[in-house]
Design a protein around this motif. Structure first.
Motif, PDB file in Angstrom:
ATOM      1  N   UNK B 123       0.828  -1.207   0.000  1.00 35.47           N
ATOM      2  CA  UNK B 123       0.000   0.000   0.000  1.00 35.47           C
ATOM      3  C   UNK B 123       0.857   1.249   0.000  1.00 35.47           C
ATOM      4  N   UNK B 124       2.032   1.147   0.607  1.00 38.91           N
ATOM      5  CA  UNK B 124       2.880   2.329   0.635  1.00 38.91           C
ATOM      6  C   UNK B 124       3.587   2.532  -0.704  1.00 38.91           C
ATOM      7  N   UNK B 125       3.854   1.430  -1.393  1.00 41.16           N
ATOM      8  CA  UNK B 125       4.533   1.576  -2.681  1.00 41.16           C
ATOM      9  C   UNK B 125       5.759   0.677  -2.758  1.00 41.16           C
ATOM     10  N   UNK B 126       5.851  -0.105  -3.828  1.00 42.25           N
ATOM     11  CA  UNK B 126       6.963  -1.045  -3.923  1.00 42.25           C
ATOM     12  C   UNK B 126       8.063  -0.551  -4.851  1.00 42.25           C
ATOM     13  N   UNK B 127       7.935   0.685  -5.342  1.00 42.74           N
ATOM     14  CA  UNK B 127       8.861   1.163  -6.377  1.00 42.74           C
ATOM     15  C   UNK B 127      10.318   1.058  -5.969  1.00 42.74           C
ATOM     16  N   UNK B 219      -8.115 -14.786  -5.150  1.00 37.17           N
ATOM     17  CA  UNK B 219      -8.312 -13.362  -5.363  1.00 37.17           C
ATOM     18  C   UNK B 219      -7.059 -12.697  -5.897  1.00 37.17           C
ATOM     19  N   UNK B 220      -7.121 -11.384  -5.973  1.00 38.04           N
ATOM     20  CA  UNK B 220      -5.997 -10.658  -6.541  1.00 38.04           C
ATOM     21  C   UNK B 220      -5.858  -9.300  -5.888  1.00 38.04           C
ATOM     22  N   UNK B 229      -4.046  -0.780  -4.467  1.00 38.13           N
ATOM     23  CA  UNK B 229      -5.246   0.030  -4.225  1.00 38.13           C
ATOM     24  C   UNK B 229      -6.464  -0.768  -3.836  1.00 38.13           C
ATOM     25  N   UNK B 230      -6.525  -2.019  -4.239  1.00 38.43           N
ATOM     26  CA  UNK B 230      -7.743  -2.756  -3.915  1.00 38.43           C
ATOM     27  C   UNK B 230      -7.470  -4.243  -3.953  1.00 38.43           C
ATOM     28  N   UNK B 331     -15.066  -4.659 -15.292  1.00 34.07           N
ATOM     29  CA  UNK B 331     -14.489  -3.641 -16.172  1.00 34.07           C
ATOM     30  C   UNK B 331     -14.867  -2.259 -15.682  1.00 34.07           C
ATOM     31  N   UNK B 332     -16.133  -2.091 -15.358  1.00 35.61           N
ATOM     32  CA  UNK B 332     -16.558  -0.780 -14.865  1.00 35.61           C
ATOM     33  C   UNK B 332     -15.848  -0.408 -13.585  1.00 35.61           C
ATOM     34  N   UNK B 333     -15.660  -1.408 -12.729  1.00 37.62           N
ATOM     35  CA  UNK B 333     -14.957  -1.131 -11.483  1.00 37.62           C
ATOM     36  C   UNK B 333     -13.534  -0.655 -11.772  1.00 37.62           C
TER      37      UNK B 333
END
Lengths: 368, 388
Positions: B123-127, B219-220, B229-230, B331-333
């Protein structure tokens, strides 16, 4: 001249040419092609191959015209004594530089991928000495080793290509078909270095048993690379995407590592590939060491090239250690490829002059 | 005696050999190899000023323990067959150095199976932590990547009973069962990650959950850029796979009051998907064409004759509707809510419309949120099992 014991058979000519061409650059070729021509890299590589094949035909025709001498000897007939000596010296410089560049490229890749802690000098010396040992035994030994190793190298490369088809996504290559032809042609000069090597024909033809077939068998020699190189470029781009290939220093190794053997049987397929790639590099380096020593020998008008093989070892060693980092190696190899191209241009001119001046053995009809 | 060539050779060769054998710089005895099977990355708990630090968990194989009972790895051996070491460091190379200070073996990445990103770190970022995996020559690009719903180190603590290590367990699951279940996302590896991240696209990683000693890979996790993000549930993964253009097999559960059998389960046996982007004015339409073939898996009814063509067609229709509905929902999500292109649409646009991509690749998100989905699904129910 046919009574000498070390004549080369036709197949050996083919494999000598093929082994001089397929060498170290197969490791970095997809990156160069993807950097310059993006998705159309494989088309650019193929075009380069076809062009080099045409040049090879001319080179082979020149060799066929003078079946008993190497280019150093008959160039004097065509362009005069002093220009021929200059040409000979340029050949010598070119061959020496090719050896050191290829040696450095290879040893650097081995150091990065396999033997991180081994000093670079040791890698260079051991490889060089192995090549020197082969050359000391004469051209027929060299040809026999090429004949033995090269099919294995080519076979392994095709195997890598086949096994990678599973992850190959043709969509990644689609942009190639919307590209401008100028983009491909622009990439050609930089890709030629991978195809250089068939100058060996100019020096090996005197030893061939049947010089009339040199053109055909020389052409057969460049044929595998015309198929393998574009296939490698295409498959690497199709598997990893253009940007990833352009960013990867050794895309072919990454491709070999990506192969998933069915059933998890052999996880590290890349090691298998590296073994045979090493054989390919070995044949290339040995061929060029031989060519360097022969060219300097003929330049000085002497006959025995074997002492020269040992004499040029320190020169090659020093030259190989000259580039300071990986970018400099790249620059060196570019300059070497430009010299190679210039030499090929000169050889083409030599051939044209030979035809105009009607020198050499003119075979009226080939009754086969 | 005359010194001939043989003598010289006999003298020179040992000298050369001495040079060669003088030090085998890269030789590592097999027992001194620490085979790292899995790496977990978590956010470090302790504060070190403004420096962000990570907790790297290495799962190292203990071959002696693994050999234990039967040679094949069947059944649990006595005791733990892997060693988990957690090291706090600034980056992965520092962590490796500290590992070498902690362990009496040399780290060996050749059998690395899986790399896990913990929830907080994701969530913080893996960059800042992925370059190591791309740049280092020892890491294979085939190594699988996954995201864990808790801490990655917790995942490695689970001792599975069917194989000797958690990493192998996760890797096998992703390899084998991904093909048979619609709840398991296809394995993501570093090659795929690198491809997407260079292009500025987003990725989705399979998600792993630990509940009381059981691991579930269901899940993913959806990333936008390098931040998670989700989470998508197992039922979403079905559509995610299809939108990706990845054929998927598994089951589709139909609950409908419209059919006489009651609820039933459709088992997919064959699946073909093709995705093509089409430029329509200023936006893209993602055209998905799907061919689904399957059987009746289970009907929630005691006795019902399913050997009836009209019924079969009705079932096919219901499955088709369900597929189209869940795909467009997902797709809409992705387009409206999450705004992440983790279905490779950008990659397809790059392949089919390279000129457009050249000009607009930095603004792809804007185009992505305007895209639409068009699906063409054909469902065929071929067999009904072994009873009518």
């Amino acid at each position: 001249m046919r009574e000498r014991s070390d004549w080369l058979s036709n197949i050996q000519i083919t494999f000598m040419v093929s082994s001089a061409i397929i060498g170290v650059t197969v490791l970095t070729l997809p990156r160069t092609a993807a950097e310059l021509a993006k998705a159309g890299g494989f088309i650019a590589t193929f075009i380069t191959g076809v062009l080099m094949a045409l040049v090879l035909v001319i080179v082979a025709l020149l060799a066929k015209r003078f079946p008993n001498n190497t280019v150093m000897e008959y160039s004097g007939e065509i362009i005069g004594f002093i220009p021929s000596k200059i040409l000979g010296f340029v050949f010598f410089l070119y061959f020496i530089n090719v050896v050191s560049t290829i040696l450095r490229l290879f040893c650097d890749a081995v150091k990065e991928l396999l033997l991180k802690n081994t000093p670079l000098e040791i890698l260079i010396i051991t490889f060089l000495l192995a090549a020197v040992y082969l050359c000391l035994n004469g051209i027929s030994s060299l040809a026999k080793i090429c004949e033995l190793f090269e099919p294995l190298v080519i076979g392994t490369m095709f195997l890598v290509i086949l096994l990678s088809l599973e992850d190959f996504n043709f969509e990644e290559l689609l942009p190639a078909f919307k590209q401008d032809i100028s983009q491909w042609l622009f990439a050609v000069p930089h890709l030629t270095i991978s195809y250089l090597g068939f100058e060996v024909l100019l020096f090996a033809a005197p030893y061939a048993q049947d010089t009339s077939k040199v053109v055909k068998y020389g052409l057969l020699g460049i044929l595998p690379s015309i198929f393998i190189y574009p296939l490698f470029v295409g498959i690497t781009v199709g598997t990893a995407g253009v940007e990833a290939v352009a960013r990867s220093l050794y895309p072919t190794i990454q491709l070999a590592r990506y192969i998933k053997f069915p059933g998890g049987f052999a996880e590290r397929f890349d090691i298998f590939f590296m073994v045979f790639w090493m054989l390919g590099a070995y044949t290339t380096v040995s061929t060029f060491v031989y060519l360097s020593s022969v060219s300097i020998t003929k330049l000085l008008g002497l006959r025995n090239y074997k002492p020269f093989i040992l004499l040029i070892v320190p020169v090659i060693y020093v030259l190989a250690l000259l580039p300071q980092n990986i970018k400099e190696i790249n620059i060196f190899s570019q300059y070497v490829s430009y010299i190679g191209l210039a030499l090929l241009a000169v050889v083409i001119v030599l051939y044209i002059l030979a035809v105009i001046q009607k020198r050499g053995k003119i075979l009226e009809n080939e009754n086969k | 005696m005359k010194i001939n060539r043989k003598h010289i050779a006999t003298a020179v060769i040992p000298i050369i050999l001495a040079f060669i054998m003088a030090g085998c710089w890269d030789m590592v005895e097999i027992e001194t190899n620490a085979f790292i099977l899995g790496i977990g990355l978590d956010l470090s708990e302790s504060e070190h000023g403004n420096d962000e630090r990570i907790m790297v968990t290495y799962q190292i194989a203990l071959p002696a323990e693994m050999m234990g009972s039967s040679g094949q790895g069947e059944g649990g051996g006595g005791g733990a067959s892997t060693l988990n070491i957690s090291i706090e460091a600034k980056n992965l190379m520092m962590a490796e150095q500290t590992l070498m200070a902690t362990l009496n073996q040399v780290p060996n990445y050749t059998h690395l199976q899986v790399v896990l990103f913990g929830k907080e770190l994701a969530e913080k970022g893996i960059a800042n932590y992925i370059d190591f995996f791309f740049r280092d020559s020892r890491i294979r690009q085939r190594t699988k990547v996954a995201a864990s719903k808790g801490k990655a180190s917790e995942v490695f603590k689970v001792q599975p009973k069917t194989v000797k290590s958690t990493s192998q367990y996760i890797s096998d699951l992703l390899d084998e069962n991904e093909k048979r279940s619609l709840m398991v996302l296809m394995p993501m590896d570093f090659g795929i990650m690198q491809r997407h991240l260079i292009r500025g696209l987003d990725i989705c990683l399979p998600s792993i959950m630990v509940k009381k000693d059981t691991l579930t890979v269901e899940g993913a996790g959806v990333f936008s850029g390098n931040k998670l993000v989700a989470w998508l549930t197992g039922s979403d993964v079905m559509s995610l796979k299809w939108l990706h253009g990845q054929p998927a097999k598994g089951i589709v559960n139909i609950s409908s009051g419209k059919i006489k059998t009651g609820d039933f389960v459709f088992k997919i046996t064959d699946n073909k998907v093709s995705v093509k982007p089409v430029l329509d004015g200023n936006r893209f339409i993602m055209k998905v064409k799907m061919d689904v073939e399957g059987d009746i898996g289970e009907i929630q009814n005691e006795k019902f004759n399913t050997y009836d063509i009209a019924l079969i067609h009705q079932m096919e229709d219901l499955v088709k509707q369900k597929i189209m509905q869940s795909c467009s929902q997902l797709f809409n999500k992705l387009v409206n809510e999450l705004k992440t292109d983790c279905i490779e649409l950008g990659r397809r646009v790059e392949n089919y419309y390279p000129d457009f991509w050249e000009k607009n690749k930095n603004r792809w998100k804007e185009y992505f949120v305007n895209s639409a989905l068009e699906m063409e699904v054909e469902v065929k129910l071929r067999r009904v099992g072994v009873i009518k």
